[in-house]
Design a protein around this motif. Structure first.
Motif, PDB file in Angstrom:
ATOM      1  N   ILE A 277     -65.525  36.961 -33.351  1.00 44.18           N
ATOM      2  CA  ILE A 277     -66.055  36.664 -34.684  1.00 44.18           C
ATOM      3  C   ILE A 277     -65.224  37.452 -35.685  1.00 44.18           C
ATOM      4  CG2 ILE A 277     -68.049  36.707 -36.217  1.00 44.18           C
ATOM      5  CD1 ILE A 277     -69.855  36.533 -33.761  1.00 44.18           C
TER       6      ILE A 277
ATOM      7  N   ILE B 150     -72.549  31.664 -39.098  1.00 42.63           N
ATOM      8  CA  ILE B 150     -71.174  31.270 -38.785  1.00 42.63           C
ATOM      9  C   ILE B 150     -70.777  30.084 -39.667  1.00 42.63           C
ATOM     10  CG2 ILE B 150     -69.601  30.520 -36.954  1.00 42.63           C
ATOM     11  CD1 ILE B 150     -70.817  33.328 -36.497  1.00 42.63           C
TER      12      ILE B 150
ATOM     13  N   MET C 203     -65.977  31.932 -36.155  1.00 43.73           N
ATOM     14  CA  MET C 203     -66.078  32.261 -34.731  1.00 43.73           C
ATOM     15  C   MET C 203     -65.049  31.437 -33.958  1.00 43.73           C
ATOM     16  SD  MET C 203     -69.449  32.751 -32.400  1.00 43.73           S
ATOM     17  CE  MET C 203     -69.893  31.223 -31.632  1.00 43.73           C
TER      18      MET C 203
END
Lengths: 382, 135
Positions: free
Chosen positions: A378, A274, A363
């Motif tokens: 996401i 992420i 995210m």
């Protein structure tokens, strides 16, 4: 199921919009998103909103806003999950497109909070908590978060000052977001001086009451490949008890843990993949708990990320990149859509001075109540 | 709080009426139809001791509607001896003296009043456990 793409985004500045009513604000965001997507109509509109009944005396927002936006005849309804209403509406929109029931879907988060006096807003926000066993005792939403923050400080031996980094980071990032409510830097010294609301939560731990609307346009990815701005890699919801006192462990956001894990599994990703995390920093304690629940820090260590600069735009896990709830503002039912609009800006290189370099996976996590509904998305770059 | 809602929850608020799950044996407060620990539906009634300790606390300066006249006041999460946590006000104690882990006991107090002519809502609050002298 069809892969879902975001093909347009729109937002209004967050602030005190005395001159605009709920319907005008919503249409401003919807119009901007439709122009951005290059579309003139849609199959459906899902409106994320929490407080229109309590603060504006207005329900039935699906029809109201669709009609006001020139979309008479389409499918439209409101989706409510307290402060998580925006992401809940997005979740419904994604289900609608993924299932094949609709092709072009608008998701608009809208909240008009400044039409009511402060104590009315405070009580309205508390409807996200348990009316019979929390609110009836005299607790407010701020108070519930204060109980969590005090316990966190006690259990992990953390000082109040340790939380300053969350506020400093959010306000620094909001400085260069023209749509943010606050354009003022906050120092650690100012944080330490801020007035108490419900100790240990002070004014600078808390997101502001404000107005705002944001909108995204969804479409099936395979048919709108050339217009795709971001792909939905995961969409996941989990719930926990409304009341903090009914939780398995108040310092663990179980619903955020489950929601995050579901999302990682759907996207086949882990926290290290992420590039930025738009989390639900309604109060600074929620930033710490969210970072822990989503796997970015072990239990009790979430606050350390703020102390060591790892949440800044160039840090290991940038959060609140456009100011977050704290400084962009938290128009409650709109927040979840603002988070996604900002994530799309990051993934398309449109975040200006706030750009997270090389961001291809973002995210977002929107929380209803003090952790009762947690909705994680996401998004991936094209 | 509406009159019927007040009436429905009176035993919980006046006497901490709770449940014990027939399946997992855990104590449940406030009462529920389904055990939050094991998701079974069979419970029997019990009454709690009213004893516990402060799990966390805060002082409310901005009170919600109906509680303005009492601000500032201290709210707590109280860990009851039987297990459940409960959200309640602390009473008979100065805010500066409250500590996490402080032993407390349940007392019945006025919580709020719905205007000059409305009903008065009574319920549980918690105070530091009084030192009892032997007779």
């Amino acid at each position: 199921m069809r892969e879902v793409a975001i093909i347009g985004i729109g937002q209004t500045p967050v602030g005190e919009h005395w001159e605009k009513s709920l319907r005008h604000l919503a249409h401003d965001a919807i119009g901007a998103a439709m122009r951005d997507a290059g579309i003139e109509t849609a199959d459906a509109l899902y409106v994320g909103n929490m407080l229109s009944g309590e603060l504006n005396g207005q329900e039935h927002l699906g029809a109201l806003i669709a009609d006001f936006s020139g979309l008479r005849g389409i499918e439209a309804m409101k989706v409510e999950a307290a402060c998580g209403s925006g992401a809940a509406a997005l979740r419904v929109g994604i289900m609608s497109v993924a299932s094949g029931l609709n092709d072009i879907v608008l998701v608009c988060g809208i909240e008009k909070m400044t039409d009511a006096p402060g104590h009315v807003t405070t009580s309205a926000l508390a409807t996200a908590a348990d009316q019979e066993y929390e609110v009836s005792q005299g607790i407010s939403f701020v108070g519930l978060n204060a109980l969590l923050m005090r316990r966190y400080m006690h259990e992990y031996g953390v000082s109040k000052e340790a939380f300053a980094g969350f506020t400093v980071n959010a306000h620094r990032n909001a400085l260069t977001n023209p749509n943010a409510m606050f354009h003022s830097a906050v120092s650690e010294a100012a944080y330490a001086r801020a007035g108490m609301i419900a100790d240990p939560i002070n004014l600078l731990d808390s997101s502001p009451v404000c107005d705002g609307a944001a909108c995204v346009v969804l479409a099936p990815a395979d048919r709108y490949r050339s217009r795709t701005q971001a792909r939905i890699l995961a969409s996941a919801v989990a719930i926990d008890s409304l009341a903090v006192h009914d939780r398995r462990d108040p310092l663990v956001l179980d619903a955020a843990v489950i929601s995050s894990q579901k999302a990682y599994a759907q996207a086949r990703l882990t926290p290290v993949d992420i590039h930025l995390f738009e989390l639900h920093d309604a109060f600074s304690i929620m930033s710490a708990l969210s970072l822990e629940a989503a796997g970015f820090a072990p239990r009790g260590a979430g606050v350390q990320l703020a102390q060591h600069g790892e949440i800044s735009l160039t840090g290991r896990i940038p959060i609140s990149t456009m100011g977050g709830l704290k400084a962009r503002g938290h128009p409650v039912g709109a927040t979840g859509v603002y988070q996604v609009v900002e994530a799309v800006m990051q993934l398309t290189g449109r975040a200006g001075p706030n750009q997270v370099g090389g961001a291809t996976v973002a995210m977002t996590q929107n929380i209803g109540g003090s952790g009762a509904t947690v909705i994680t998305h996401i998004l991936g770059a094209v | 709080m509406s009159i019927p809602r007040n009436w429905r929850t009176r035993q919980q608020r006046y006497s901490l009426k709770a449940e014990v799950c027939d399946n997992c044996g855990k104590t449940i407060f406030p009462p529920r139809d389904v055990c939050p620990h094991c998701a079974r539906e069979r419970q029997h009634w019990t009454t709690l001791s009213g004893l516990g300790e402060v799990y966390s606390f805060t002082t409310m300066y901005n009170a919600p509607t109906g509680f303005e006249e009492y601000a500032p006041y201290t709210m707590a999460l109280v860990k009851l001896n039987e297990g459940p946590l409960v959200t309640a006000q602390l009473t008979d104690v100065d805010a500066g003296e409250v500590r996490i882990g402080m032993p407390v006991e349940m007392v019945t107090r006025k919580l709020m009043q719905d205007g000059d002519e409305g009903q008065i809502l009574y319920g549980y609050k918690f105070r530091p456990v009084l030192q009892r002298t032997s007779a």
